[in-house]
Scaffold this motif. Structure first.
Motif, PDB file in Angstrom:
ATOM      1  N   TRP A 213       0.833  -1.201   0.000  1.00 15.06           N
ATOM      2  CA  TRP A 213       0.000   0.000   0.000  1.00 15.06           C
ATOM      3  C   TRP A 213       0.873   1.257   0.000  1.00 15.06           C
ATOM      4  O   TRP A 213       1.853   1.339   0.722  1.00 15.06           O
ATOM      5  CB  TRP A 213      -0.913   0.017   1.228  1.00 15.06           C
ATOM      6  N   TYR A 214       0.480   2.214  -0.854  1.00 14.59           N
ATOM      7  CA  TYR A 214       1.190   3.484  -0.963  1.00 14.59           C
ATOM      8  C   TYR A 214       0.200   4.644  -0.854  1.00 14.59           C
ATOM      9  O   TYR A 214      -0.961   4.542  -1.274  1.00 14.59           O
ATOM     10  CB  TYR A 214       1.917   3.609  -2.307  1.00 14.59           C
ATOM     11  N   GLU A 216      -0.089   8.484  -2.189  1.00 13.88           N
ATOM     12  CA  GLU A 216       0.469   9.476  -3.096  1.00 13.88           C
ATOM     13  C   GLU A 216      -0.109  10.836  -2.717  1.00 13.88           C
ATOM     14  O   GLU A 216      -1.326  10.972  -2.545  1.00 13.88           O
ATOM     15  CB  GLU A 216       0.133   9.167  -4.551  1.00 13.88           C
ATOM     16  N   ARG A 226       4.958  13.032  -3.877  1.00 10.67           N
ATOM     17  CA  ARG A 226       5.759  11.947  -3.343  1.00 10.67           C
ATOM     18  C   ARG A 226       4.881  10.718  -3.063  1.00 10.67           C
ATOM     19  O   ARG A 226       3.689  10.841  -2.771  1.00 10.67           O
ATOM     20  CB  ARG A 226       6.454  12.359  -2.036  1.00 10.67           C
ATOM     21  N   PHE A 227       5.513   9.552  -3.137  1.00 10.77           N
ATOM     22  CA  PHE A 227       4.882   8.297  -2.738  1.00 10.77           C
ATOM     23  C   PHE A 227       5.395   7.924  -1.356  1.00 10.77           C
ATOM     24  O   PHE A 227       6.597   8.020  -1.088  1.00 10.77           O
ATOM     25  CB  PHE A 227       5.226   7.182  -3.726  1.00 10.77           C
ATOM     26  N   ARG A 229       5.220   4.724   1.521  1.00 13.31           N
ATOM     27  CA  ARG A 229       4.756   3.394   1.884  1.00 13.31           C
ATOM     28  C   ARG A 229       3.974   3.479   3.186  1.00 13.31           C
ATOM     29  O   ARG A 229       4.477   3.997   4.194  1.00 13.31           O
ATOM     30  CB  ARG A 229       5.937   2.441   2.046  1.00 13.31           C
ATOM     31  N   PRO A 251      -1.004  13.192 -10.624  1.00 11.21           N
ATOM     32  CA  PRO A 251      -0.766  11.781 -10.285  1.00 11.21           C
ATOM     33  C   PRO A 251       0.169  11.131 -11.300  1.00 11.21           C
ATOM     34  O   PRO A 251       0.120  11.429 -12.488  1.00 11.21           O
ATOM     35  CB  PRO A 251      -2.169  11.155 -10.342  1.00 11.21           C
ATOM     36  N   ARG A 252       0.998  10.238 -10.813  1.00  8.01           N
ATOM     37  CA  ARG A 252       1.926   9.556 -11.699  1.00  8.01           C
ATOM     38  C   ARG A 252       1.228   8.428 -12.449  1.00  8.01           C
ATOM     39  O   ARG A 252       0.242   7.864 -11.978  1.00  8.01           O
ATOM     40  CB  ARG A 252       3.098   8.985 -10.895  1.00  8.01           C
ATOM     41  N   LEU A 254       0.847   4.943 -13.209  1.00 12.49           N
ATOM     42  CA  LEU A 254       1.241   3.756 -12.471  1.00 12.49           C
ATOM     43  C   LEU A 254       1.710   2.620 -13.371  1.00 12.49           C
ATOM     44  O   LEU A 254       2.134   1.575 -12.884  1.00 12.49           O
ATOM     45  CB  LEU A 254       0.084   3.274 -11.591  1.00 12.49           C
ATOM     46  N   ILE A 258       7.333   3.383  -9.959  1.00 12.72           N
ATOM     47  CA  ILE A 258       6.717   4.133  -8.863  1.00 12.72           C
ATOM     48  C   ILE A 258       7.521   5.378  -8.559  1.00 12.72           C
ATOM     49  O   ILE A 258       6.973   6.465  -8.396  1.00 12.72           O
ATOM     50  CB  ILE A 258       6.622   3.249  -7.597  1.00 12.72           C
ATOM     51  N   PHE A 259       8.819   5.217  -8.474  1.00 12.88           N
ATOM     52  CA  PHE A 259       9.666   6.338  -8.090  1.00 12.88           C
ATOM     53  C   PHE A 259      10.324   6.926  -9.336  1.00 12.88           C
ATOM     54  O   PHE A 259      11.132   6.273 -10.001  1.00 12.88           O
ATOM     55  CB  PHE A 259      10.721   5.876  -7.080  1.00 12.88           C
TER      56      PHE A 259
END
Length: 345
Positions: A213-214, A216, A226-227, A229, A251-252, A254, A258-259
């Protein structure tokens, strides 16, 4: 009833039964799994619509009449173990209308096994734990529990406790902040520096990637998206401040990593021996140059040089820092300090 006769592993159709004129070629390739799924749907439908015409059945399932006859010929030799006259499905369609019998076992509603129900329950509970409005999930869970109890009266209702309590409070706070559009204060553990940081975040979404689970969000400490955890969030506090992310908080994707490195990240060039060349595939990088001797030169973007220092020290001589020189010197100093402590010990 059709007079089906079994001879070894072959079944002869009754005299007078319609012979299919279907073409063996289909417009699109179909797997055995797809056909099985259709037959499992077709049997109960045909039992409820005895005497239906082949043309109407074809329209119902989006097939041609020839394909329906092909399926009926397959059903005609199917049944329960034993495969004698009493176990095989009785299918007749010689007058252009379909009559099916001796298929009640197949037509019975399919039920989840207890293992399947447990797996599905666990997945729904995990999904519901991250949703702001989880009423649909809760209703589905309740139906699943009732259906499982009805199918297995002596087994009891399934109830899973997937949380040991360590993350329950954090996730509750995150869901509250996201639902109310409030800023959240995080105490976040940064593994690369082995320290806990304090930061305010405007939550954008909570996602599960590869079982982890992340969160954002727009981090006011980094002034960027940033993401985080969720299992590294030691504490979360909902603030009485608007938590709407700024317009530039995008939003990135997916589907990508992720980074994603930023312009302010440090560019590092590492040289890895053949036995450590795996780092070129393991870490997202900006470029790879492979030498004839098996050594690999990898260019990385890193937000924190401590990650590189730990990697190089852990691989003990199999990886060295080619640039920047300041980082190479820092790694050498740490290695000498560690060696000195080892010699004293």
């Amino acid at each position: 009833m059709s007079d089906k006769r079994v001879a070894g592993d072959r079944v002869a159709a009754p005299s007078g039964a319609r012979t299919s004129t279907r073409s063996t070629a289909r417009s699109t390739a179909e797997t055995a799994t797809q056909r099985l799924g259709r037959l499992l749907d077709m049997v109960p439908w045909l039992l409820r619509h005895q005497g239906v015409s082949i043309e109407e059945a074809a329209r119902e399932f989006g097939l041609t009449s020839a394909q329906i006859e092909s399926d009926l010929e397959l059903l005609f030799v199917c049944g329960t173990p034993g495969y004698t006259h009493a176990e095989l499905i009785d299918a007749q369609w010689d007058d252009g209308h379909i009559y099916l019998a001796n298929a009640d076992d197949i037509a019975a509603p399919m039920r989840l096994t207890r293992d399947e129900a447990v797996t599905l329950t666990a997945g729904l509970q995990a999904l519901g734990s991250t949703l702001v409005n989880s009423e649909v999930v809760e209703r589905t869970l309740e139906k699943l529990r009732k259906a499982t109890t009805a199918a297995d009266p002596g087994g009891g209702q399934i109830a899973l406790d997937l949380d040991d309590g360590s993350q329950h409070s954090v996730m509750t706070q995150l869901k509250e902040a996201l639902g109310a559009r409030r800023r959240v204060h995080l105490s976040y553990y940064v593994a690369t520096r082995d320290e806990t940081t304090e930061r305010d975040v405007d939550i954008m979404r909570i996602v599960n990637l590869d079982g982890q689970w992340y969160l954002e969000g727009w981090c006011h400490r980094a002034d960027a998206v940033r993401f985080f955890r969720v299992d590294r969030i030691e504490a979360a506090t909902v603030l009485d401040e608007d938590g709407t992310p700024p317009p530039e908080a995008t939003p990135r994707d997916l589907d990508d990593e992720i980074f994603v490195p930023s312009e302010g990240d440090l560019t590092v060039v590492l040289e890895a021996a053949p036995q450590a060349a795996w780092i070129a595939d393991y870490y997202p990088n900006e470029g790879i140059v492979r030498g004839a001797d098996g050594w690999v030169r990898v260019t990385l973007k890193v937000a924190d040089p401590a990650l590189v220092r730990r990697l190089v020290l852990r691989l003990a001589g199999d990886v060295r820092v080619a640039s920047p020189s300041e980082l190479a010197s820092a790694v050498a100093d740490e290695a000498r300090a560690a060696l000195t402590l080892y010699e004293r010990g």
